[in-house]
Scaffold this motif. Structure first.
Motif, PDB file in Angstrom:
ATOM      1  N   LEU A 421      95.222 -85.283  68.391  1.00 27.68           N
ATOM      2  CA  LEU A 421      95.181 -84.121  69.441  1.00 27.68           C
ATOM      3  C   LEU A 421      94.453 -84.431  70.809  1.00 27.68           C
ATOM      4  CD1 LEU A 421      94.523 -81.187  66.750  1.00 27.68           C
ATOM      5  CD2 LEU A 421      96.815 -82.353  67.424  1.00 27.68           C
ATOM      6  N   ASP A 422      94.838 -83.362  71.790  1.00 26.87           N
ATOM      7  CA  ASP A 422      94.093 -83.484  73.054  1.00 26.87           C
ATOM      8  C   ASP A 422      93.327 -82.602  73.217  1.00 26.87           C
ATOM      9  OD1 ASP A 422      95.397 -81.224  73.682  1.00 26.87           O
ATOM     10  OD2 ASP A 422      97.102 -82.005  74.803  1.00 26.87           O
ATOM     11  N   GLY A 423      92.704 -82.304  74.292  1.00 31.79           N
ATOM     12  CA  GLY A 423      91.496 -81.324  74.407  1.00 31.79           C
ATOM     13  C   GLY A 423      92.016 -79.874  74.304  1.00 31.79           C
ATOM     14  N   ARG A 424      93.231 -79.597  74.461  1.00 36.82           N
ATOM     15  CA  ARG A 424      93.458 -78.295  74.271  1.00 36.82           C
ATOM     16  C   ARG A 424      94.283 -77.882  72.740  1.00 36.82           C
ATOM     17  NH1 ARG A 424      97.928 -76.815  78.427  1.00 36.82           N
ATOM     18  NH2 ARG A 424      98.769 -79.168  77.924  1.00 36.82           N
ATOM     19  N   ALA A 429     100.150 -87.052  73.279  1.00 33.73           N
ATOM     20  CA  ALA A 429     101.184 -88.314  73.789  1.00 33.73           C
ATOM     21  C   ALA A 429     101.280 -88.031  75.236  1.00 33.73           C
ATOM     22  CB  ALA A 429     102.414 -87.955  73.209  1.00 33.73           C
ATOM     23  N   ALA A 430     101.434 -89.424  75.880  1.00 34.93           N
ATOM     24  CA  ALA A 430     101.622 -89.713  77.274  1.00 34.93           C
ATOM     25  C   ALA A 430     103.042 -88.962  77.597  1.00 34.93           C
ATOM     26  CB  ALA A 430     101.314 -91.122  77.845  1.00 34.93           C
ATOM     27  N   GLU A 431     103.193 -88.724  79.049  1.00 36.11           N
ATOM     28  CA  GLU A 431     104.518 -88.400  79.477  1.00 36.11           C
ATOM     29  C   GLU A 431     105.326 -89.717  79.842  1.00 36.11           C
ATOM     30  OE1 GLU A 431     106.663 -85.244  82.636  1.00 36.11           O
ATOM     31  OE2 GLU A 431     104.312 -85.256  82.134  1.00 36.11           O
ATOM     32  N   ASP A 432     104.476 -90.855  80.380  1.00 33.13           N
ATOM     33  CA  ASP A 432     105.319 -91.983  80.700  1.00 33.13           C
ATOM     34  C   ASP A 432     104.704 -93.104  80.302  1.00 33.13           C
ATOM     35  OD1 ASP A 432     102.894 -91.808  82.400  1.00 33.13           O
ATOM     36  OD2 ASP A 432     103.889 -91.019  84.041  1.00 33.13           O
ATOM     37  N   LYS A 435     104.150 -96.004  75.879  1.00 37.12           N
ATOM     38  CA  LYS A 435     104.067 -95.279  74.731  1.00 37.12           C
ATOM     39  C   LYS A 435     104.397 -93.745  74.991  1.00 37.12           C
ATOM     40  CE  LYS A 435     102.197 -98.366  71.693  1.00 37.12           C
ATOM     41  NZ  LYS A 435     103.000 -98.586  70.571  1.00 37.12           N
ATOM     42  N   ALA A 436     105.288 -93.755  76.033  1.00 35.01           N
ATOM     43  CA  ALA A 436     105.826 -92.420  76.375  1.00 35.01           C
ATOM     44  C   ALA A 436     106.070 -91.448  74.975  1.00 35.01           C
ATOM     45  CB  ALA A 436     106.849 -92.379  77.379  1.00 35.01           C
ATOM     46  N   TYR A 437     105.668 -90.240  75.164  1.00 33.10           N
ATOM     47  CA  TYR A 437     105.892 -89.194  74.017  1.00 33.10           C
ATOM     48  C   TYR A 437     105.700 -89.817  72.516  1.00 33.10           C
ATOM     49  CZ  TYR A 437     108.176 -86.592  77.763  1.00 33.10           C
ATOM     50  OH  TYR A 437     108.591 -86.000  78.820  1.00 33.10           O
ATOM     51  N   GLN A 438     105.090 -90.987  72.361  1.00 33.27           N
ATOM     52  CA  GLN A 438     104.643 -91.427  71.154  1.00 33.27           C
ATOM     53  C   GLN A 438     103.308 -90.892  70.819  1.00 33.27           C
ATOM     54  OE1 GLN A 438     105.384 -95.432  68.396  1.00 33.27           O
ATOM     55  NE2 GLN A 438     105.528 -95.431  70.482  1.00 33.27           N
ATOM     56  N   THR A 439     103.254 -90.469  69.643  1.00 32.17           N
ATOM     57  CA  THR A 439     101.950 -89.994  69.125  1.00 32.17           C
ATOM     58  C   THR A 439     101.032 -91.194  68.729  1.00 32.17           C
ATOM     59  OG1 THR A 439     102.633 -89.762  66.834  1.00 32.17           O
ATOM     60  CG2 THR A 439     103.347 -87.712  68.237  1.00 32.17           C
ATOM     61  N   SER A 440      99.852 -90.748  68.112  1.00 31.13           N
ATOM     62  CA  SER A 440      98.987 -91.787  67.534  1.00 31.13           C
ATOM     63  C   SER A 440      99.470 -92.568  66.295  1.00 31.13           C
ATOM     64  CB  SER A 440      97.583 -91.236  67.209  1.00 31.13           C
ATOM     65  OG  SER A 440      97.825 -90.090  66.411  1.00 31.13           O
ATOM     66  N   VAL A 441     100.550 -92.133  65.568  1.00 25.83           N
ATOM     67  CA  VAL A 441     101.204 -92.649  64.531  1.00 25.83           C
ATOM     68  C   VAL A 441     102.592 -93.371  65.247  1.00 25.83           C
ATOM     69  CG1 VAL A 441     102.277 -92.353  62.152  1.00 25.83           C
ATOM     70  CG2 VAL A 441     100.352 -90.965  62.797  1.00 25.83           C
ATOM     71  N   GLU A 442     102.565 -94.557  64.938  1.00 24.92           N
ATOM     72  CA  GLU A 442     103.858 -95.386  65.073  1.00 24.92           C
ATOM     73  C   GLU A 442     105.264 -94.741  64.754  1.00 24.92           C
ATOM     74  OE1 GLU A 442     105.218 -99.420  66.909  1.00 24.92           O
ATOM     75  OE2 GLU A 442     103.593 -98.258  66.891  1.00 24.92           O
ATOM     76  N   GLY A 443     105.935 -94.705  65.696  1.00 18.19           N
ATOM     77  CA  GLY A 443     107.381 -94.389  65.343  1.00 18.19           C
ATOM     78  C   GLY A 443     107.461 -92.693  65.282  1.00 18.19           C
TER      79      GLY A 443
END
Length: 481
Positions: A421-424, A429-432, A435-443
Protein backbone atom coordinates in the motif's frame (compact mmCIF):
# COMPACT_ATOMS: atom_id res chain seq x y z
CA UNK A 1 -13.23 25.60 -37.06
CA UNK A 2 -16.36 25.78 -39.15
CA UNK A 3 -17.41 29.17 -37.76
CA UNK A 4 -14.43 31.10 -36.40
CA UNK A 5 -16.61 33.98 -35.20
CA UNK A 6 -19.27 31.79 -33.58
CA UNK A 7 -18.17 32.57 -30.03
CA UNK A 8 -18.70 36.29 -30.67
CA UNK A 9 -22.11 35.91 -32.31
CA UNK A 10 -23.85 33.15 -30.35
CA UNK A 11 -24.54 33.30 -26.60
CA UNK A 12 -23.93 30.30 -24.38
CA UNK A 13 -27.02 28.18 -23.84
CA UNK A 14 -27.22 25.28 -21.39
CA UNK A 15 -29.77 22.54 -20.77
CA UNK A 16 -32.57 23.42 -18.40
CA UNK A 17 -34.23 21.47 -15.59
CA UNK A 18 -37.87 20.56 -15.08
CA UNK A 19 -39.53 22.59 -12.29
CA UNK A 20 -38.65 21.50 -8.77
CA UNK A 21 -42.24 20.67 -7.80
CA UNK A 22 -42.38 18.17 -10.69
CA UNK A 23 -39.02 16.49 -10.41
CA UNK A 24 -38.99 15.83 -6.66
CA UNK A 25 -42.05 13.60 -7.06
CA UNK A 26 -40.04 10.83 -8.74
CA UNK A 27 -36.54 9.50 -9.45
CA UNK A 28 -36.45 10.12 -13.19
CA UNK A 29 -33.82 12.30 -14.85
CA UNK A 30 -35.14 15.83 -15.22
CA UNK A 31 -32.83 17.55 -17.72
CA UNK A 32 -34.53 19.25 -20.69
CA UNK A 33 -32.41 18.69 -23.78
CA UNK A 34 -31.43 21.31 -26.33
CA UNK A 35 -32.70 20.97 -29.88
CA UNK A 36 -30.36 19.90 -32.68
CA UNK A 37 -30.36 23.48 -33.99
CA UNK A 38 -29.40 24.81 -30.57
CA UNK A 39 -26.67 22.18 -30.24
CA UNK A 40 -25.33 23.09 -33.67
CA UNK A 41 -25.10 26.72 -32.56
CA UNK A 42 -23.35 25.74 -29.32
CA UNK A 43 -20.83 23.67 -31.27
CA UNK A 44 -20.16 26.72 -33.42
CA UNK A 45 -19.05 28.62 -30.29
CA UNK A 46 -15.92 26.46 -29.96
CA UNK A 47 -13.00 28.77 -30.71
CA UNK A 48 -10.12 28.09 -33.05
CA UNK A 49 -7.76 28.05 -30.06
CA UNK A 50 -4.05 27.87 -30.73
CA UNK A 51 -3.85 25.67 -27.63
CA UNK A 52 -7.13 23.92 -26.74
CA UNK A 53 -6.91 24.05 -22.96
CA UNK A 54 -10.01 21.88 -22.68
CA UNK A 55 -7.66 18.97 -23.47
CA UNK A 56 -5.73 19.82 -20.32
CA UNK A 57 -8.89 19.81 -18.24
CA UNK A 58 -10.21 16.49 -19.54
CA UNK A 59 -8.67 13.41 -17.85
CA UNK A 60 -9.65 11.08 -20.73
CA UNK A 61 -8.14 13.45 -23.32
CA UNK A 62 -11.38 13.93 -25.23
CA UNK A 63 -10.97 15.43 -28.71
CA UNK A 64 -13.35 18.21 -27.79
CA UNK A 65 -12.78 20.77 -30.59
CA UNK A 66 -13.08 17.97 -33.16
CA UNK A 67 -16.54 16.80 -32.15
CA UNK A 68 -17.76 20.32 -31.43
CA UNK A 69 -16.92 21.20 -35.03
CA UNK A 70 -18.54 18.01 -36.36
CA UNK A 71 -21.77 18.79 -34.50
CA UNK A 72 -21.70 22.27 -36.02
CA UNK A 73 -21.31 20.67 -39.46
CA UNK A 74 -24.21 18.27 -38.66
CA UNK A 75 -21.96 15.20 -38.98
CA UNK A 76 -23.16 13.50 -35.81
CA UNK A 77 -21.97 10.03 -36.75
CA UNK A 78 -18.38 11.20 -37.16
CA UNK A 79 -18.72 13.18 -33.92
CA UNK A 80 -19.72 9.98 -32.13
CA UNK A 81 -16.66 8.17 -33.52
CA UNK A 82 -14.40 10.97 -32.29
CA UNK A 83 -16.10 10.94 -28.89
CA UNK A 84 -15.68 7.18 -28.39
CA UNK A 85 -12.06 7.29 -29.53
CA UNK A 86 -11.03 8.37 -26.02
CA UNK A 87 -14.03 7.68 -23.78
CA UNK A 88 -15.81 4.33 -23.39
CA UNK A 89 -18.79 5.79 -21.56
CA UNK A 90 -19.63 9.38 -22.55
CA UNK A 91 -23.21 8.72 -21.43
CA UNK A 92 -21.88 8.52 -17.86
CA UNK A 93 -19.58 11.53 -18.01
CA UNK A 94 -22.20 13.54 -19.92
CA UNK A 95 -24.45 13.13 -16.90
CA UNK A 96 -22.32 13.11 -13.75
CA UNK A 97 -18.88 14.53 -14.62
CA UNK A 98 -18.32 18.03 -13.11
CA UNK A 99 -16.87 19.08 -16.49
CA UNK A 100 -13.31 20.23 -15.71
CA UNK A 101 -13.01 20.69 -19.48
CA UNK A 102 -15.41 23.63 -19.31
CA UNK A 103 -13.41 25.23 -16.50
CA UNK A 104 -10.37 25.04 -18.82
CA UNK A 105 -12.21 26.40 -21.87
CA UNK A 106 -10.72 29.66 -23.15
CA UNK A 107 -14.18 31.21 -23.15
CA UNK A 108 -14.43 30.51 -19.42
CA UNK A 109 -12.14 33.49 -18.89
CA UNK A 110 -15.38 35.43 -19.44
CA UNK A 111 -17.54 32.82 -17.62
CA UNK A 112 -19.19 31.65 -20.86
CA UNK A 113 -17.45 28.34 -21.72
CA UNK A 114 -18.62 26.13 -24.55
CA UNK A 115 -21.34 23.74 -23.32
CA UNK A 116 -18.99 20.79 -23.76
CA UNK A 117 -20.77 18.43 -21.35
CA UNK A 118 -24.15 19.05 -22.99
CA UNK A 119 -22.77 18.40 -26.47
CA UNK A 120 -21.01 15.24 -25.27
CA UNK A 121 -24.25 13.93 -23.75
CA UNK A 122 -26.24 14.78 -26.86
CA UNK A 123 -23.82 13.05 -29.21
CA UNK A 124 -23.88 9.72 -27.39
CA UNK A 125 -27.64 9.78 -26.85
CA UNK A 126 -28.25 10.39 -30.54
CA UNK A 127 -25.76 7.65 -31.39
CA UNK A 128 -27.74 5.15 -29.30
CA UNK A 129 -31.01 6.31 -30.89
CA UNK A 130 -29.61 5.96 -34.40
CA UNK A 131 -28.10 2.55 -33.71
CA UNK A 132 -24.55 3.69 -34.36
CA UNK A 133 -23.23 2.15 -31.14
CA UNK A 134 -22.75 -1.53 -31.85
CA UNK A 135 -20.60 -4.27 -30.26
CA UNK A 136 -17.00 -4.26 -31.45
CA UNK A 137 -16.16 -7.94 -31.75
CA UNK A 138 -12.41 -8.69 -31.94
CA UNK A 139 -11.28 -10.54 -35.05
CA UNK A 140 -8.81 -12.68 -33.14
CA UNK A 141 -8.86 -14.20 -29.67
CA UNK A 142 -5.67 -14.27 -27.64
CA UNK A 143 -6.57 -17.26 -25.52
CA UNK A 144 -5.67 -15.22 -22.43
CA UNK A 145 -8.10 -14.75 -19.55
CA UNK A 146 -8.41 -11.65 -17.35
CA UNK A 147 -10.44 -11.26 -14.15
CA UNK A 148 -11.69 -7.77 -13.28
CA UNK A 149 -12.79 -7.26 -9.68
CA UNK A 150 -15.29 -4.43 -9.38
CA UNK A 151 -17.78 -3.20 -11.96
CA UNK A 152 -17.61 0.55 -11.47
CA UNK A 153 -16.41 2.83 -14.28
CA UNK A 154 -12.76 1.80 -13.90
CA UNK A 155 -13.55 -1.90 -14.01
CA UNK A 156 -16.01 -1.53 -16.88
CA UNK A 157 -13.58 0.55 -18.97
CA UNK A 158 -10.72 -1.85 -18.36
CA UNK A 159 -12.90 -4.86 -19.16
CA UNK A 160 -14.23 -3.42 -22.39
CA UNK A 161 -10.79 -2.45 -23.66
CA UNK A 162 -9.37 -5.88 -22.82
CA UNK A 163 -12.28 -7.71 -24.45
CA UNK A 164 -11.82 -5.68 -27.63
CA UNK A 165 -8.16 -6.71 -27.59
CA UNK A 166 -9.29 -10.33 -27.83
CA UNK A 167 -8.88 -11.48 -24.25
CA UNK A 168 -11.49 -13.43 -22.30
CA UNK A 169 -12.74 -11.09 -19.57
CA UNK A 170 -14.80 -11.89 -16.48
CA UNK A 171 -16.06 -9.14 -14.14
CA UNK A 172 -16.73 -10.03 -10.48
CA UNK A 173 -19.06 -7.77 -8.50
CA UNK A 174 -20.00 -8.27 -4.85
CA UNK A 175 -23.33 -6.46 -5.19
CA UNK A 176 -26.37 -8.06 -6.82
CA UNK A 177 -26.06 -5.85 -9.92
CA UNK A 178 -23.09 -4.46 -11.80
CA UNK A 179 -22.21 -0.77 -12.05
CA UNK A 180 -20.47 0.01 -8.77
CA UNK A 181 -21.21 3.50 -7.49
CA UNK A 182 -22.89 4.26 -10.80
CA UNK A 183 -25.54 1.71 -9.84
CA UNK A 184 -26.16 2.29 -6.15
CA UNK A 185 -24.14 5.37 -5.19
CA UNK A 186 -25.40 7.89 -7.75
CA UNK A 187 -29.18 8.40 -7.45
CA UNK A 188 -31.43 7.49 -10.35
CA UNK A 189 -32.52 11.10 -10.82
CA UNK A 190 -28.96 11.87 -11.91
CA UNK A 191 -28.30 8.62 -13.79
CA UNK A 192 -31.13 6.28 -14.71
CA UNK A 193 -29.87 2.71 -14.55
CA UNK A 194 -31.14 1.73 -18.00
CA UNK A 195 -28.17 3.80 -19.17
CA UNK A 196 -25.83 1.30 -17.50
CA UNK A 197 -27.82 -1.71 -18.70
CA UNK A 198 -27.67 -0.78 -22.38
CA UNK A 199 -23.88 -0.38 -22.22
CA UNK A 200 -23.55 -3.69 -20.39
CA UNK A 201 -25.55 -5.32 -23.20
CA UNK A 202 -22.93 -4.09 -25.66
CA UNK A 203 -20.12 -5.42 -23.47
CA UNK A 204 -21.77 -8.83 -23.12
CA UNK A 205 -21.99 -9.05 -26.90
CA UNK A 206 -18.27 -8.24 -27.03
CA UNK A 207 -17.57 -11.23 -24.80
CA UNK A 208 -17.41 -9.77 -21.28
CA UNK A 209 -18.89 -12.05 -18.63
CA UNK A 210 -20.55 -10.51 -15.59
CA UNK A 211 -20.63 -12.33 -12.22
CA UNK A 212 -22.68 -10.53 -9.56
CA UNK A 213 -23.14 -11.50 -5.90
CA UNK A 214 -19.52 -12.69 -5.93
CA UNK A 215 -17.35 -11.14 -3.23
CA UNK A 216 -13.70 -11.92 -3.92
CA UNK A 217 -11.96 -12.85 -0.68
CA UNK A 218 -15.25 -13.98 0.81
CA UNK A 219 -17.41 -15.91 -1.66
CA UNK A 220 -14.47 -16.75 -3.88
CA UNK A 221 -10.84 -16.95 -2.69
CA UNK A 222 -8.14 -14.94 -4.41
CA UNK A 223 -6.38 -18.22 -5.19
CA UNK A 224 -9.19 -18.95 -7.66
CA UNK A 225 -8.26 -15.84 -9.66
CA UNK A 226 -4.55 -16.62 -9.54
CA UNK A 227 -5.10 -20.22 -10.68
CA UNK A 228 -7.66 -19.55 -13.42
CA UNK A 229 -6.64 -16.25 -14.99
CA UNK A 230 -3.53 -14.90 -16.70
CA UNK A 231 -3.98 -11.44 -15.16
CA UNK A 232 -6.17 -9.75 -12.57
CA UNK A 233 -7.40 -6.14 -12.50
CA UNK A 234 -8.52 -4.78 -9.12
CA UNK A 235 -11.05 -1.97 -9.49
CA UNK A 236 -12.95 -2.23 -6.23
CA UNK A 237 -12.99 1.45 -5.40
CA UNK A 238 -12.22 3.46 -2.26
CA UNK A 239 -15.01 2.27 0.00
CA UNK A 240 -14.06 3.00 3.61
CA UNK A 241 -15.93 6.18 4.62
CA UNK A 242 -14.50 8.86 6.88
CA UNK A 243 -16.18 8.53 10.26
CA UNK A 244 -17.01 11.16 12.89
CA UNK A 245 -15.97 9.81 16.32
CA UNK A 246 -17.79 12.24 18.60
CA UNK A 247 -20.09 11.54 21.57
CA UNK A 248 -23.39 10.02 20.46
CA UNK A 249 -22.05 8.61 17.20
CA UNK A 250 -23.64 5.21 17.91
CA UNK A 251 -27.20 6.60 18.17
CA UNK A 252 -29.91 5.33 15.82
CA UNK A 253 -30.57 7.59 12.86
CA UNK A 254 -26.89 8.32 12.10
CA UNK A 255 -25.75 6.68 8.86
CA UNK A 256 -22.91 6.84 6.42
CA UNK A 257 -24.12 8.63 3.32
CA UNK A 258 -23.50 5.65 1.06
CA UNK A 259 -25.65 3.38 3.24
CA UNK A 260 -28.47 5.92 2.98
CA UNK A 261 -28.11 6.27 -0.79
CA UNK A 262 -27.74 2.53 -1.37
CA UNK A 263 -30.85 1.79 0.69
CA UNK A 264 -32.85 4.21 -1.42
CA UNK A 265 -31.42 3.07 -4.76
CA UNK A 266 -32.19 -0.58 -4.07
CA UNK A 267 -35.82 0.28 -3.41
CA UNK A 268 -36.11 2.56 -6.45
CA UNK A 269 -34.59 -0.10 -8.70
CA UNK A 270 -36.71 -2.90 -7.28
CA UNK A 271 -33.85 -4.89 -5.78
CA UNK A 272 -34.34 -4.20 -2.09
CA UNK A 273 -34.00 -7.08 0.35
CA UNK A 274 -37.26 -7.30 2.32
CA UNK A 275 -35.21 -8.01 5.46
CA UNK A 276 -33.01 -4.93 4.92
CA UNK A 277 -34.31 -1.87 6.81
CA UNK A 278 -35.13 1.11 4.61
CA UNK A 279 -33.52 4.39 5.69
CA UNK A 280 -36.21 7.01 5.21
CA UNK A 281 -35.99 10.79 5.52
CA UNK A 282 -39.75 11.24 5.33
CA UNK A 283 -41.01 13.85 7.81
CA UNK A 284 -37.60 13.96 9.49
CA UNK A 285 -35.21 16.82 10.11
CA UNK A 286 -32.14 15.82 8.12
CA UNK A 287 -28.58 17.03 8.69
CA UNK A 288 -26.01 16.21 6.02
CA UNK A 289 -22.43 16.53 7.26
CA UNK A 290 -20.09 17.17 4.33
CA UNK A 291 -20.35 19.56 1.41
CA UNK A 292 -19.34 17.44 -1.59
CA UNK A 293 -21.24 15.61 -4.33
CA UNK A 294 -22.24 12.71 -2.06
CA UNK A 295 -23.77 15.16 0.39
CA UNK A 296 -25.62 16.81 -2.48
CA UNK A 297 -27.03 13.41 -3.51
CA UNK A 298 -28.28 12.92 0.05
CA UNK A 299 -30.08 16.27 -0.17
CA UNK A 300 -31.81 15.39 -3.44
CA UNK A 301 -32.82 11.99 -2.07
CA UNK A 302 -34.14 13.50 1.18
CA UNK A 303 -36.22 16.00 -0.77
CA UNK A 304 -37.82 13.14 -2.69
CA UNK A 305 -38.57 11.33 0.56
CA UNK A 306 -40.41 14.39 1.86
CA UNK A 307 -38.03 15.49 4.62
CA UNK A 308 -39.32 18.06 7.12
CA UNK A 309 -36.08 20.07 6.78
CA UNK A 310 -32.60 19.60 5.33
CA UNK A 311 -29.42 21.29 6.52
CA UNK A 312 -25.97 20.70 5.07
CA UNK A 313 -22.97 21.66 7.18
CA UNK A 314 -19.37 22.01 6.04
CA UNK A 315 -16.25 22.44 8.17
CA UNK A 316 -14.56 24.66 5.58
CA UNK A 317 -15.35 28.29 4.81
CA UNK A 318 -17.82 29.27 2.12
CA UNK A 319 -16.00 29.45 -1.23
CA UNK A 320 -16.16 32.61 -3.34
CA UNK A 321 -19.04 32.94 -5.80
CA UNK A 322 -16.55 33.52 -8.61
CA UNK A 323 -12.91 32.54 -8.78
CA UNK A 324 -10.03 34.86 -9.66
CA UNK A 325 -9.40 33.83 -13.27
CA UNK A 326 -5.92 35.36 -13.30
CA UNK A 327 -4.90 32.99 -10.50
CA UNK A 328 -6.75 29.80 -11.41
CA UNK A 329 -7.55 29.50 -15.11
CA UNK A 330 -7.18 27.01 -16.83
CA UNK A 331 -6.98 24.85 -13.70
CA UNK A 332 -9.86 23.57 -11.58
CA UNK A 333 -10.97 26.52 -9.44
CA UNK A 334 -12.07 26.71 -5.84
CA UNK A 335 -15.48 28.35 -5.96
CA UNK A 336 -19.03 27.90 -4.70
CA UNK A 337 -20.85 25.10 -6.50
CA UNK A 338 -24.61 24.84 -6.24
CA UNK A 339 -26.10 21.59 -7.52
CA UNK A 340 -29.61 20.88 -8.76
CA UNK A 341 -30.27 19.18 -5.41
CA UNK A 342 -29.33 22.34 -3.52
CA UNK A 343 -31.77 24.26 -5.71
CA UNK A 344 -34.54 21.86 -4.65
CA UNK A 345 -34.28 23.14 -1.09
CA UNK A 346 -31.84 23.02 1.83
CA UNK A 347 -29.99 25.27 4.24
CA UNK A 348 -26.21 25.39 3.83
CA UNK A 349 -23.88 26.30 6.69
CA UNK A 350 -20.10 26.76 6.51
CA UNK A 351 -17.34 26.97 9.16
CA UNK A 352 -19.21 24.46 11.32
CA UNK A 353 -17.78 21.59 13.39
CA UNK A 354 -19.90 18.82 14.91
CA UNK A 355 -19.22 18.41 18.62
CA UNK A 356 -21.72 15.68 19.57
CA UNK A 357 -25.08 14.08 18.87
CA UNK A 358 -28.03 14.39 21.25
CA UNK A 359 -29.94 11.33 22.50
CA UNK A 360 -33.73 11.56 22.79
CA UNK A 361 -33.58 9.19 25.76
CA UNK A 362 -34.36 6.09 23.74
CA UNK A 363 -31.17 5.76 21.75
CA UNK A 364 -32.38 7.85 18.80
CA UNK A 365 -30.59 10.97 17.62
CA UNK A 366 -32.65 14.11 18.08
CA UNK A 367 -30.14 16.93 17.48
CA UNK A 368 -26.60 17.77 16.39
CA UNK A 369 -24.49 20.00 18.65
CA UNK A 370 -22.22 22.27 16.62
CA UNK A 371 -19.82 25.15 17.00
CA UNK A 372 -18.62 27.80 14.58
CA UNK A 373 -14.93 27.91 13.67
CA UNK A 374 -12.55 30.42 12.13
CA UNK A 375 -9.66 29.60 9.80
CA UNK A 376 -6.37 31.46 10.17
CA UNK A 377 -3.07 31.18 8.36
CA UNK A 378 -0.33 30.22 10.83
CA UNK A 379 3.24 29.59 9.65
CA UNK A 380 2.05 29.06 6.08
CA UNK A 381 -0.70 26.59 7.01
CA UNK A 382 -4.41 27.00 7.64
CA UNK A 383 -5.38 26.42 11.25
CA UNK A 384 -8.90 26.00 12.60
CA UNK A 385 -9.99 27.65 15.84
CA UNK A 386 -13.34 27.28 17.58
CA UNK A 387 -15.18 30.53 18.25
CA UNK A 388 -16.12 30.77 21.96
CA UNK A 389 -19.82 31.22 22.58
CA UNK A 390 -20.85 30.16 19.06
CA UNK A 391 -22.34 26.80 20.03
CA UNK A 392 -25.73 25.88 18.57
CA UNK A 393 -27.94 22.87 17.93
CA UNK A 394 -29.66 21.56 14.81
CA UNK A 395 -32.73 19.36 15.10
CA UNK A 396 -32.06 16.03 13.46
CA UNK A 397 -33.77 12.65 13.39
CA UNK A 398 -31.59 11.58 10.44
CA UNK A 399 -27.90 12.37 10.00
CA UNK A 400 -25.95 11.48 6.86
CA UNK A 401 -22.15 11.41 7.17
CA UNK A 402 -20.86 12.49 3.77
CA UNK A 403 -17.27 13.42 4.54
CA UNK A 404 -15.58 11.38 1.85
CA UNK A 405 -13.68 8.11 1.74
CA UNK A 406 -10.24 7.38 3.13
CA UNK A 407 -8.98 4.17 1.50
CA UNK A 408 -10.10 0.81 0.07
CA UNK A 409 -11.24 -2.06 2.25
CA UNK A 410 -8.19 -4.00 3.48
CA UNK A 411 -9.89 -7.04 4.98
CA UNK A 412 -10.34 -9.96 2.65
CA UNK A 413 -9.08 -9.54 -0.89
CA UNK A 414 -6.26 -7.01 -0.43
CA UNK A 415 -4.88 -8.75 2.65
CA UNK A 416 -5.16 -12.17 1.00
CA UNK A 417 -3.21 -10.93 -2.01
CA UNK A 418 -0.64 -9.36 0.34
CA UNK A 419 -0.45 -6.17 -1.71
CA UNK A 420 1.80 -3.24 -0.87
CA UNK A 421 0.00 0.00 0.00
CA UNK A 422 1.05 3.61 -0.43
CA UNK A 423 1.21 6.21 2.32
CA UNK A 424 -2.50 6.98 2.06
CA UNK A 425 -3.59 3.35 2.31
CA UNK A 426 -4.33 2.89 -1.39
CA UNK A 427 -2.98 -0.03 -3.39
CA UNK A 428 0.50 0.94 -4.55
CA UNK A 429 1.11 1.03 -8.31
CA UNK A 430 2.80 3.49 -10.66
CA UNK A 431 0.84 5.33 -13.34
CA UNK A 432 3.48 4.93 -16.02
CA UNK A 433 6.66 3.04 -16.85
CA UNK A 434 7.26 -0.67 -17.40
CA UNK A 435 5.27 -1.58 -14.30
CA UNK A 436 2.37 0.81 -14.90
CA UNK A 437 -0.72 -0.09 -12.86
CA UNK A 438 0.91 -3.31 -11.68
CA UNK A 439 0.81 -4.02 -7.96
CA UNK A 440 3.53 -5.62 -5.87
CA UNK A 441 2.18 -9.01 -7.00
CA UNK A 442 3.13 -10.13 -10.51
CA UNK A 443 0.17 -10.16 -12.86
CA UNK A 444 -2.15 -8.30 -10.49
CA UNK A 445 -3.06 -4.77 -11.62
CA UNK A 446 -5.09 -1.99 -10.01
CA UNK A 447 -7.05 0.97 -11.40
CA UNK A 448 -9.41 3.70 -10.33
CA UNK A 449 -10.13 4.84 -6.79
CA UNK A 450 -8.49 1.74 -5.33
CA UNK A 451 -5.18 3.08 -6.68
CA UNK A 452 -5.56 6.87 -6.74
CA UNK A 453 -8.04 7.39 -3.90
CA UNK A 454 -11.48 8.99 -4.01
CA UNK A 455 -11.88 10.73 -7.33
CA UNK A 456 -14.20 11.42 -10.28
CA UNK A 457 -15.92 9.09 -12.74
CA UNK A 458 -13.87 10.55 -15.57
CA UNK A 459 -10.61 9.72 -13.77
CA UNK A 460 -11.82 6.16 -13.18
CA UNK A 461 -12.49 5.71 -16.91
CA UNK A 462 -9.04 7.07 -17.75
CA UNK A 463 -7.36 4.72 -15.29
CA UNK A 464 -9.36 1.73 -16.51
CA UNK A 465 -8.32 2.38 -20.11
CA UNK A 466 -4.67 2.90 -19.24
CA UNK A 467 -4.64 -0.14 -16.99
CA UNK A 468 -6.01 -2.24 -19.86
CA UNK A 469 -3.09 -1.08 -22.01
CA UNK A 470 -0.66 -2.17 -19.29
CA UNK A 471 -2.35 -5.57 -18.95
CA UNK A 472 -2.26 -6.00 -22.71
CA UNK A 473 1.49 -5.37 -22.77
CA UNK A 474 1.99 -7.79 -19.90
CA UNK A 475 0.03 -10.56 -21.62
CA UNK A 476 1.90 -10.09 -24.87
CA UNK A 477 5.20 -10.29 -23.02
CA UNK A 478 3.94 -13.52 -21.44
CA UNK A 479 3.44 -15.05 -24.86
CA UNK A 480 -0.01 -13.82 -25.86
CA UNK A 481 -1.06 -12.71 -29.34
Amino acid sequence: MGKPTGFMEIPRKERRYKPVHQRVRNYREFVIDLSNTELRDQGARCMDCGIPYCHQGCPVNNLIPDWNDLVYRDDWKAANERLHATNNFPEFTGRVCPAPCEESCTLNIEDVPVTIKTIEYSIVERAFQEGWIQPRIPRHRSGKRVAVVGSGPAGLASAQQLARSGHGVSIYEKQDRSGGLLRYGIPDFKLEKSVIDRRMAQMKAEGVRFHSNTHIGKDLPVSYLVDNFDAVVLAGGCEVPRDLPVPGRDLDGIHFAMDFLRSNSRRVQGGADPDEPFISAADRNVVVIGGGDTGSDCIGTSNRHGAASITQIEILSKPPEREDKALTWPNWPHKLRTSSSHQEGCDRLWDVVTKSFVDDGNGQVTAVRCIKVAWKMVDGRWKMEEIPGSEFELKAELVALAMGFIHPVFEGMLEDFGLALDGRGNVSAAEDGNKAYQTSVEGVFVAGDMRRGQSLVVWAIREGRQCAEAVNRFLRAEGGN
